[in-house]
Design a protein around this motif. Structure first.
Motif, PDB file in Angstrom:
ATOM      1  N   ILE A  21       0.853  -1.190   0.000  1.00  0.00           N
ATOM      2  CA  ILE A  21       0.000   0.000   0.000  1.00  0.00           C
ATOM      3  C   ILE A  21       0.891   1.243   0.000  1.00  0.00           C
ATOM      4  N   SER A  22       1.974   1.174   0.782  1.00  0.00           N
ATOM      5  CA  SER A  22       2.810   2.370   0.867  1.00  0.00           C
ATOM      6  C   SER A  22       3.577   2.630  -0.427  1.00  0.00           C
ATOM      7  N   ASP A  23       4.036   1.580  -1.146  1.00  0.00           N
ATOM      8  CA  ASP A  23       4.791   1.912  -2.359  1.00  0.00           C
ATOM      9  C   ASP A  23       3.883   2.069  -3.577  1.00  0.00           C
ATOM     10  N   GLY A  24       2.624   1.606  -3.483  1.00  0.00           N
ATOM     11  CA  GLY A  24       1.643   1.856  -4.526  1.00  0.00           C
ATOM     12  C   GLY A  24       1.874   1.133  -5.848  1.00  0.00           C
ATOM     13  N   VAL A  25       2.902   0.296  -5.931  1.00  0.00           N
ATOM     14  CA  VAL A  25       3.176  -0.403  -7.190  1.00  0.00           C
ATOM     15  C   VAL A  25       2.586  -1.803  -7.118  1.00  0.00           C
ATOM     16  N   LYS A  26       1.860  -2.182  -8.174  1.00  0.00           N
ATOM     17  CA  LYS A  26       1.274  -3.525  -8.177  1.00  0.00           C
ATOM     18  C   LYS A  26       2.348  -4.559  -8.443  1.00  0.00           C
ATOM     19  N   LYS A  27       2.187  -5.719  -7.830  1.00  0.00           N
ATOM     20  CA  LYS A  27       3.215  -6.752  -7.975  1.00  0.00           C
ATOM     21  C   LYS A  27       2.616  -8.088  -8.421  1.00  0.00           C
ATOM     22  N   TYR A  28       3.439  -8.844  -9.127  1.00  0.00           N
ATOM     23  CA  TYR A  28       2.989 -10.160  -9.610  1.00  0.00           C
ATOM     24  C   TYR A  28       3.934 -11.236  -9.094  1.00  0.00           C
ATOM     25  N   HIS A  29       3.400 -12.449  -9.053  1.00  0.00           N
ATOM     26  CA  HIS A  29       4.237 -13.601  -8.708  1.00  0.00           C
ATOM     27  C   HIS A  29       3.818 -14.755  -9.613  1.00  0.00           C
ATOM     28  N   ILE A  30       4.804 -15.418 -10.213  1.00  0.00           N
ATOM     29  CA  ILE A  30       4.495 -16.547 -11.116  1.00  0.00           C
ATOM     30  C   ILE A  30       5.026 -17.833 -10.498  1.00  0.00           C
ATOM     31  N   THR A  31       4.166 -18.845 -10.416  1.00  0.00           N
ATOM     32  CA  THR A  31       4.607 -20.170  -9.976  1.00  0.00           C
ATOM     33  C   THR A  31       4.607 -21.060 -11.214  1.00  0.00           C
ATOM     34  N   THR A  32       5.777 -21.610 -11.526  1.00  0.00           N
ATOM     35  CA  THR A  32       5.890 -22.415 -12.750  1.00  0.00           C
ATOM     36  C   THR A  32       6.064 -23.879 -12.399  1.00  0.00           C
ATOM     37  N   PHE A  33       5.265 -24.725 -13.030  1.00  0.00           N
ATOM     38  CA  PHE A  33       5.404 -26.170 -12.878  1.00  0.00           C
ATOM     39  C   PHE A  33       5.917 -26.732 -14.200  1.00  0.00           C
ATOM     40  N   GLY A  34       6.646 -27.849 -14.104  1.00  0.00           N
ATOM     41  CA  GLY A  34       6.998 -28.575 -15.326  1.00  0.00           C
ATOM     42  C   GLY A  34       8.332 -28.219 -15.937  1.00  0.00           C
ATOM     43  N   ALA A  37      10.276 -25.502 -21.176  1.00  0.00           N
ATOM     44  CA  ALA A  37       9.398 -24.764 -22.095  1.00  0.00           C
ATOM     45  C   ALA A  37       8.417 -23.919 -21.282  1.00  0.00           C
ATOM     46  N   ASN A  38       7.915 -24.477 -20.171  1.00  0.00           N
ATOM     47  CA  ASN A  38       7.009 -23.710 -19.310  1.00  0.00           C
ATOM     48  C   ASN A  38       7.730 -22.537 -18.663  1.00  0.00           C
ATOM     49  N   LEU A  39       8.987 -22.764 -18.280  1.00  0.00           N
ATOM     50  CA  LEU A  39       9.760 -21.686 -17.667  1.00  0.00           C
ATOM     51  C   LEU A  39       9.948 -20.545 -18.676  1.00  0.00           C
ATOM     52  N   ALA A  40      10.241 -20.914 -19.934  1.00  0.00           N
ATOM     53  CA  ALA A  40      10.405 -19.894 -20.981  1.00  0.00           C
ATOM     54  C   ALA A  40       9.078 -19.151 -21.199  1.00  0.00           C
ATOM     55  N   ASP A  41       7.950 -19.871 -21.126  1.00  0.00           N
ATOM     56  CA  ASP A  41       6.639 -19.208 -21.261  1.00  0.00           C
ATOM     57  C   ASP A  41       6.415 -18.236 -20.109  1.00  0.00           C
ATOM     58  N   SER A  42       6.802 -18.663 -18.894  1.00  0.00           N
ATOM     59  CA  SER A  42       6.623 -17.782 -17.718  1.00  0.00           C
ATOM     60  C   SER A  42       7.436 -16.504 -17.886  1.00  0.00           C
ATOM     61  N   TYR A 151       2.603 -15.167 -29.408  1.00  0.00           N
ATOM     62  CA  TYR A 151       3.052 -14.765 -28.060  1.00  0.00           C
ATOM     63  C   TYR A 151       4.557 -14.927 -27.888  1.00  0.00           C
ATOM     64  N   LEU A 152       5.196 -15.739 -28.738  1.00  0.00           N
ATOM     65  CA  LEU A 152       6.649 -15.905 -28.625  1.00  0.00           C
ATOM     66  C   LEU A 152       7.396 -14.639 -29.040  1.00  0.00           C
ATOM     67  N   LYS A 153       6.670 -13.696 -29.655  1.00  0.00           N
ATOM     68  CA  LYS A 153       7.294 -12.415 -30.012  1.00  0.00           C
ATOM     69  C   LYS A 153       7.322 -11.448 -28.824  1.00  0.00           C
ATOM     70  N   LEU A 154       6.642 -11.796 -27.741  1.00  0.00           N
ATOM     71  CA  LEU A 154       6.675 -10.938 -26.536  1.00  0.00           C
ATOM     72  C   LEU A 154       8.091 -10.942 -25.970  1.00  0.00           C
ATOM     73  N   GLU A 155       8.524  -9.806 -25.463  1.00  0.00           N
ATOM     74  CA  GLU A 155       9.880  -9.736 -24.921  1.00  0.00           C
ATOM     75  C   GLU A 155       9.917 -10.397 -23.543  1.00  0.00           C
ATOM     76  N   PRO A 156      10.752 -11.416 -23.373  1.00  0.00           N
ATOM     77  CA  PRO A 156      10.759 -12.102 -22.074  1.00  0.00           C
ATOM     78  C   PRO A 156      11.494 -11.312 -21.004  1.00  0.00           C
ATOM     79  N   LYS A 157      11.132 -11.587 -19.768  1.00  0.00           N
ATOM     80  CA  LYS A 157      11.901 -11.091 -18.621  1.00  0.00           C
ATOM     81  C   LYS A 157      12.613 -12.340 -18.089  1.00  0.00           C
ATOM     82  N   TYR A 158      13.872 -12.504 -18.488  1.00  0.00           N
ATOM     83  CA  TYR A 158      14.584 -13.750 -18.168  1.00  0.00           C
ATOM     84  C   TYR A 158      14.813 -13.884 -16.666  1.00  0.00           C
TER      85      TYR A 158
END
Ligand code: SF4
Length: 456
Positions: A21-34, A37-42, A151-158
């Motif tokens: 609440i204090s920093d006001g920036v929304k945050k995400y968390h990804i849990t990857t299984f498998g 290829a799934n990790l690259a998708d994440s 979607y593979l053209k999206l720039e990944p965040k490695y």
């Protein structure tokens, strides 16, 4: 699991929410299984979310958006999703604006049934629709047309600063009878050479040292060559010609820089002589492959719809080792496939003894709803028997892995972040130099790892 998940979740959750609440920036968390290829998708999902202004959260409690990138290859991976129900419901009571997204291989199930069974999910997302995720979350960012179409053209965040997986193809046409991938990821599609080369060049430019070329059936890659002429190897693949996997390997190898090329997973039926030649020619190809055998019995292979014989596989391994003698080879084996008799299992055990793998990923057969095996075959091998067969194979592997590793004692090998070129774990008496290639002399060997000392 996040490293700090041992802390008291409730206390930490409250602290994190106050901070959010204090920093006001929304945050995400990804849990990857498998798989990788799934990790690259994440990494592409992360790229899309960061592009929309979200920041990565340290753990699930600190996030406003939770993404679960699922795996359907084994029942256990699916059970882990169902097992999250209580945790997510609790998080939602603390943060009523929390959004949950489910994507990945479980999306092949009937959506109504999924929504009923996984009630804590707000958005069910086909991975190919990743570009639309920010919009679905009510964020302002817009994806370009090319990113929406592919979607593979999206720039990944490695997720790593030194090693990255680059998808070269998507889906699979093989329909092995036990496997859900052709249903969950659909038909095989090869990325344009240009896109792959661009991604690898970008990574190498940023200092990445290990590039994994990824595909469910990586060596059946083929794509029409587009304009791409920055090196002799690229120029030799003329525009308008079909580029197959060995050509792609040569093209990637011609990109300037000091980096390893690895690939996974190849299919024995598509392992051509030209691929072996390319592996030997390309000095950046790291001498390791995972070559799935699945069974050493021809009748079982036939029922699995794996169109090769144990004899073909053994000959292939011999050919590869003749041309690249120091290559390390791992495999995947399924024990207890429907109807696998003791004799048929023994053929697998014999094949493993004969081949002498460096590593093997052994799994007990589990029925995947929707596959040909689930529809037509009875999972008739008791769990105890599967466990016993797996143990027998593991004992064979322990011996061959130890014998192969012992051959490395006294030899000098190249390593990166604790893994040798042959993808074996190696430890030093001191700390491993981070993100740098090092030359090591191997001083000791066990079945699952090596010890070494730096020589450069
Ligand atoms: S080759 Fe077979 S096991 Fe591998 S992804 Fe395709 S169908 Fe599944």
């Amino acid at each position: 699991m996040d490293p700090d998940e041992n802390l008291t979740r409730q206390t930490r959750g409250k602290t994190m929410i106050k901070k959010k609440i204090s920093d006001g920036v929304k945050k995400y968390h990804i849990t990857t299984f498998g798989c990788q290829a799934n990790l690259a998708d994440s990494e592409r999902i992360a790229g899309a979310l960061e592009n929309a202004g979200l920041k990565k959260a340290a753990n699930r409690e600190a996030a406003d958006v939770l993404v679960f990138n699922t795996c359907s290859v084994r029942q256990k991976a699916e059970d882990r999703i169902f097992g999250l129900k209580k945790e997510i419901e609790k998080l939602k009571t603390v943060n009523c604006k929390l959004k949950t997204v489910l994507t990945g291989c479980m999306m092949h199930y009937d959506k109504k049934e999924l929504a009923r069974r996984i009630s804590f999910v707000d958005i069910f997302l086909d991975i190919k629709e990743t570009a639309k995720l920010p919009k679905l979350l009510g964020l302002a960012a817009r994806a370009s047309r090319r990113e929406t179409e592919d979607y593979l053209k999206l720039e990944p965040k490695y997720s790593s600063g030194v090693s990255a997986g680059v998808p070269i193809s998507y889906g699979c046409d093989n329909f092995c009878t036990y496997c859900i991938v052709p249903y969950s990821r659909n038909r095989e599609y090869s990325r344009p050479v240009k896109d792959i080369v661009e991604e690898v060049k970008n990574l190498v430019g940023k200092g990445y040292k290990e590039i994994w070329l990824l595909g469910q059936n990586v060596n059946s890659y083929k794509s029409l060559q587009e304009i791409c002429r920055n090196s002799p190897a690229e120029a030799s693949a003329k525009a308008g010609t079909i580029v197959k996997f060995p050509d792609l390997l040569r093209i990637i190898n011609s990109i300037p820089g000091d980096f390893w090329i690895r690939f996974t997973s190849p299919h024995p039926k598509d392992f051509s002589d030209d691929l072996i030649k390319a592996m030997a020619e390309c000095e950046k190809f790291a001498h390791y492959i995972n070559l799935p055998l699945q069974s050493g019995d021809n009748a079982v292979l036939k029922r699995m719809n794996r169109p090769y014989t144990a004899g073909h596989y053994k000959k292939l391994v011999k050919k590869i080792r003749k041309v690249i003698p120091d290559i390390a080879i791992s495999t995947d084996i399924i024990v207890g496939f429907p109807g696998e008799t003791k004799k048929q299992f023994e053929n697998t055990a014999k094949a493993m003894e004969e081949i002498g793998f460096d590593m093997a990923f052994l799994s007990e057969y589990s029925t995947r709803p929707g596959t040909a095996a689930a529809k037509t075959m009875k999972d008739n091998i008791p769990h105890k028997e599967k466990e016993c067969r797996k143990k027998i194979l593991n004992d064979i592997l322990t011996k061959s892995a130890l014998a192969n590793n012992k051959k490395l004692i006294g030899k000098t090998v190249r390593a990166l972040n604790g893994k040798t070129e042959g993808h074996k774990t190696v430890k030093l008496s001191g700390k491993f130099p981070k993100n740098k290639f090092v030359k090591l002399k191997i001083t000791a060997a066990g079945p699952w790892g090596l010890k070494g000392e730096v020589v450069n």
